[in-house]
Design a protein around this motif. Sequence first.
Motif, PDB file in Angstrom:
ATOM      1  N   ARG A 151       0.846  -1.186   0.000  1.00 45.20           N
ATOM      2  CA  ARG A 151       0.000   0.000   0.000  1.00 45.20           C
ATOM      3  C   ARG A 151       0.889   1.247   0.000  1.00 45.20           C
ATOM      4  O   ARG A 151       1.868   1.328   0.723  1.00 45.20           O
ATOM      5  N   GLY A 152       0.534   2.214  -0.816  1.00 43.01           N
ATOM      6  CA  GLY A 152       1.326   3.433  -0.907  1.00 43.01           C
ATOM      7  C   GLY A 152       2.391   3.386  -1.983  1.00 43.01           C
ATOM      8  O   GLY A 152       2.989   4.407  -2.310  1.00 43.01           O
ATOM      9  N   GLU A 153       2.628   2.194  -2.552  1.00 49.34           N
ATOM     10  CA  GLU A 153       3.628   2.054  -3.610  1.00 49.34           C
ATOM     11  C   GLU A 153       2.939   2.041  -4.971  1.00 49.34           C
ATOM     12  O   GLU A 153       1.749   1.751  -5.086  1.00 49.34           O
ATOM     13  N   LYS A 154       3.707   2.330  -6.007  1.00 49.77           N
ATOM     14  CA  LYS A 154       3.160   2.292  -7.357  1.00 49.77           C
ATOM     15  C   LYS A 154       2.923   0.839  -7.774  1.00 49.77           C
ATOM     16  O   LYS A 154       3.582  -0.078  -7.292  1.00 49.77           O
ATOM     17  N   PRO A 155       2.006   0.622  -8.706  1.00 48.50           N
ATOM     18  CA  PRO A 155       1.783  -0.732  -9.208  1.00 48.50           C
ATOM     19  C   PRO A 155       2.850  -1.127 -10.219  1.00 48.50           C
ATOM     20  O   PRO A 155       3.610  -0.272 -10.707  1.00 48.50           O
ATOM     21  N   LEU A 156       2.926  -2.395 -10.528  1.00 51.98           N
ATOM     22  CA  LEU A 156       3.773  -2.859 -11.614  1.00 51.98           C
ATOM     23  C   LEU A 156       3.047  -2.610 -12.942  1.00 51.98           C
ATOM     24  O   LEU A 156       1.821  -2.505 -12.986  1.00 51.98           O
ATOM     25  N   ARG A 157       3.814  -2.571 -14.012  1.00 48.92           N
ATOM     26  CA  ARG A 157       3.189  -2.463 -15.337  1.00 48.92           C
ATOM     27  C   ARG A 157       2.247  -3.640 -15.560  1.00 48.92           C
ATOM     28  O   ARG A 157       1.167  -3.497 -16.140  1.00 48.92           O
ATOM     29  N   GLU A 158       2.679  -4.820 -15.095  1.00 47.40           N
ATOM     30  CA  GLU A 158       1.856  -6.016 -15.270  1.00 47.40           C
ATOM     31  C   GLU A 158       0.510  -5.888 -14.555  1.00 47.40           C
ATOM     32  O   GLU A 158      -0.503  -6.423 -15.020  1.00 47.40           O
ATOM     33  N   ASP A 159       0.493  -5.192 -13.418  1.00 46.70           N
ATOM     34  CA  ASP A 159      -0.758  -4.979 -12.701  1.00 46.70           C
ATOM     35  C   ASP A 159      -1.731  -4.168 -13.547  1.00 46.70           C
ATOM     36  O   ASP A 159      -2.908  -4.526 -13.684  1.00 46.70           O
ATOM     37  N   LEU A 160      -1.242  -3.075 -14.107  1.00 43.44           N
ATOM     38  CA  LEU A 160      -2.094  -2.212 -14.923  1.00 43.44           C
ATOM     39  C   LEU A 160      -2.531  -2.933 -16.197  1.00 43.44           C
ATOM     40  O   LEU A 160      -3.690  -2.832 -16.606  1.00 43.44           O
ATOM     41  N   ALA A 161      -1.598  -3.651 -16.806  1.00 44.26           N
ATOM     42  CA  ALA A 161      -1.923  -4.379 -18.036  1.00 44.26           C
ATOM     43  C   ALA A 161      -3.014  -5.415 -17.781  1.00 44.26           C
ATOM     44  O   ALA A 161      -3.935  -5.581 -18.593  1.00 44.26           O
ATOM     45  N   GLY A 162      -2.930  -6.104 -16.654  1.00 44.55           N
ATOM     46  CA  GLY A 162      -3.938  -7.113 -16.319  1.00 44.55           C
ATOM     47  C   GLY A 162      -5.319  -6.505 -16.149  1.00 44.55           C
ATOM     48  O   GLY A 162      -6.326  -7.083 -16.585  1.00 44.55           O
ATOM     49  N   LEU A 163      -5.390  -5.316 -15.520  1.00 45.39           N
ATOM     50  CA  LEU A 163      -6.682  -4.655 -15.329  1.00 45.39           C
ATOM     51  C   LEU A 163      -7.271  -4.202 -16.661  1.00 45.39           C
ATOM     52  O   LEU A 163      -8.476  -4.305 -16.892  1.00 45.39           O
ATOM     53  N   ILE A 164      -6.416  -3.690 -17.540  1.00 46.18           N
ATOM     54  CA  ILE A 164      -6.892  -3.230 -18.841  1.00 46.18           C
ATOM     55  C   ILE A 164      -7.365  -4.413 -19.688  1.00 46.18           C
ATOM     56  O   ILE A 164      -8.399  -4.347 -20.366  1.00 46.18           O
ATOM     57  N   LYS A 165      -6.622  -5.511 -19.650  1.00 49.69           N
ATOM     58  CA  LYS A 165      -6.985  -6.682 -20.452  1.00 49.69           C
ATOM     59  C   LYS A 165      -8.205  -7.419 -19.914  1.00 49.69           C
ATOM     60  O   LYS A 165      -9.077  -7.850 -20.669  1.00 49.69           O
ATOM     61  N   ASN A 166      -8.261  -7.572 -18.595  1.00 51.43           N
ATOM     62  CA  ASN A 166      -9.271  -8.446 -17.994  1.00 51.43           C
ATOM     63  C   ASN A 166     -10.436  -7.709 -17.345  1.00 51.43           C
ATOM     64  O   ASN A 166     -11.442  -8.330 -17.002  1.00 51.43           O
ATOM     65  N   GLY A 167     -10.298  -6.401 -17.147  1.00 55.38           N
ATOM     66  CA  GLY A 167     -11.345  -5.655 -16.477  1.00 55.38           C
ATOM     67  C   GLY A 167     -11.353  -5.906 -14.976  1.00 55.38           C
ATOM     68  O   GLY A 167     -10.480  -6.597 -14.445  1.00 55.38           O
ATOM     69  N   ILE A 168     -12.352  -5.349 -14.297  1.00 57.72           N
ATOM     70  CA  ILE A 168     -12.483  -5.504 -12.838  1.00 57.72           C
ATOM     71  C   ILE A 168     -13.900  -5.967 -12.541  1.00 57.72           C
ATOM     72  O   ILE A 168     -14.872  -5.249 -12.820  1.00 57.72           O
TER      73      ILE A 168
END
Length: 351
Positions: A151-168
């Motif tokens: 918490r408080g840290e930036k996400p990984l690129r893979e985290d953002l990519a997963g959300l964009i690809k798979n949705g929430i």
Amino acid sequence: MPSIRIINAGVLIAMVAVMLGSIGGCSQETKPLEFEPNLVHAMKYEIKEGVPMEQASEDAFWIVTEMFGTPEDPKLPTVITEDEEFASIVSVENLHLASGRIGEEGRGLYQTHCVTCHGVTGNGRGELSATMNPYPRDYRKGVFKFKSTERGEKPLREDLAGLIKNGINGSRMVAIPSLTEEDVEALVDYVIYLSWRGELERMLIDDAIYELDFEEGDRIINPAFQNSADEEEKEEFEDSWELAEDFAMEIGEAWLEAPDAVVEVPDPPEDFVVPDSHEEFVAAMSDDRAETLTASVERGRELFRGKIAACSKCHGENGRGDGQNTDYDDWTKEWTLGIGIKPENRDALIK
């Protein structure tokens, strides 16, 4: 009597979309595609500190515009592009692909897929945002929820990519099957870009509140001094600009450090029971796994209702969704509790 014609709902929706597109087509071409200043962040301080924030907001917005460009012509600060490590965070080529208008050849990904919810500026104020629960996120705070880091840290690129690809699940952010891997990477870069730009704007305003005296005429930066023949004025401009560059690099450091902040999740004990269905749960409670499963459920109850996880605060003691529903999360506290307004006081929030 005139005959009544029944039209398939999908066809009707498509017809309405075409009509709206036709109506809005001309205005869409003339309407400027531009970022907007973070007025909410400035107003928070105007309410809390009782100081006028219009000039400070204008100055901070001028800096981020000079450093990061526009929605149609994005760029990165020179201090970032000249450093190999910082320059690796975001690809300028990807920014070009993701930015621009809908229908523009080889561009427009963000406008096509994201802007109606997250807004042009990434402030979560797209055209449809008010209809959504949960609402779209404001990238400008630099805070992200669904990630593999602390918490408080930036996400990984893979985290953002997963959300964009798979949705929430449970939200209006859905998977977009038509996106290629290249598209996803471009959108990841653009989200980081919007967040970087927005967080810098916030940091400039934050610093000004504690370091400058607005009543004495202090400013975050005075653009008129940029090419001044007066050495003192020019030096004042350069000092202000260098401070902004330092803040931009500080944000960049946080993105570079994200891989070191990944939360390592240990493997569960060998006797840990995780039923995948109600039937499996009933079966486990009927054999020698019952004691372990019962203890796990009880531990879950303690976490759910206790102060560590505090799930019941929102979801209710029995998970019925009947807890408080006004103080959502880290994205709202700064302009509710942070300035002395209780989230349930909607009249005060509107002002």
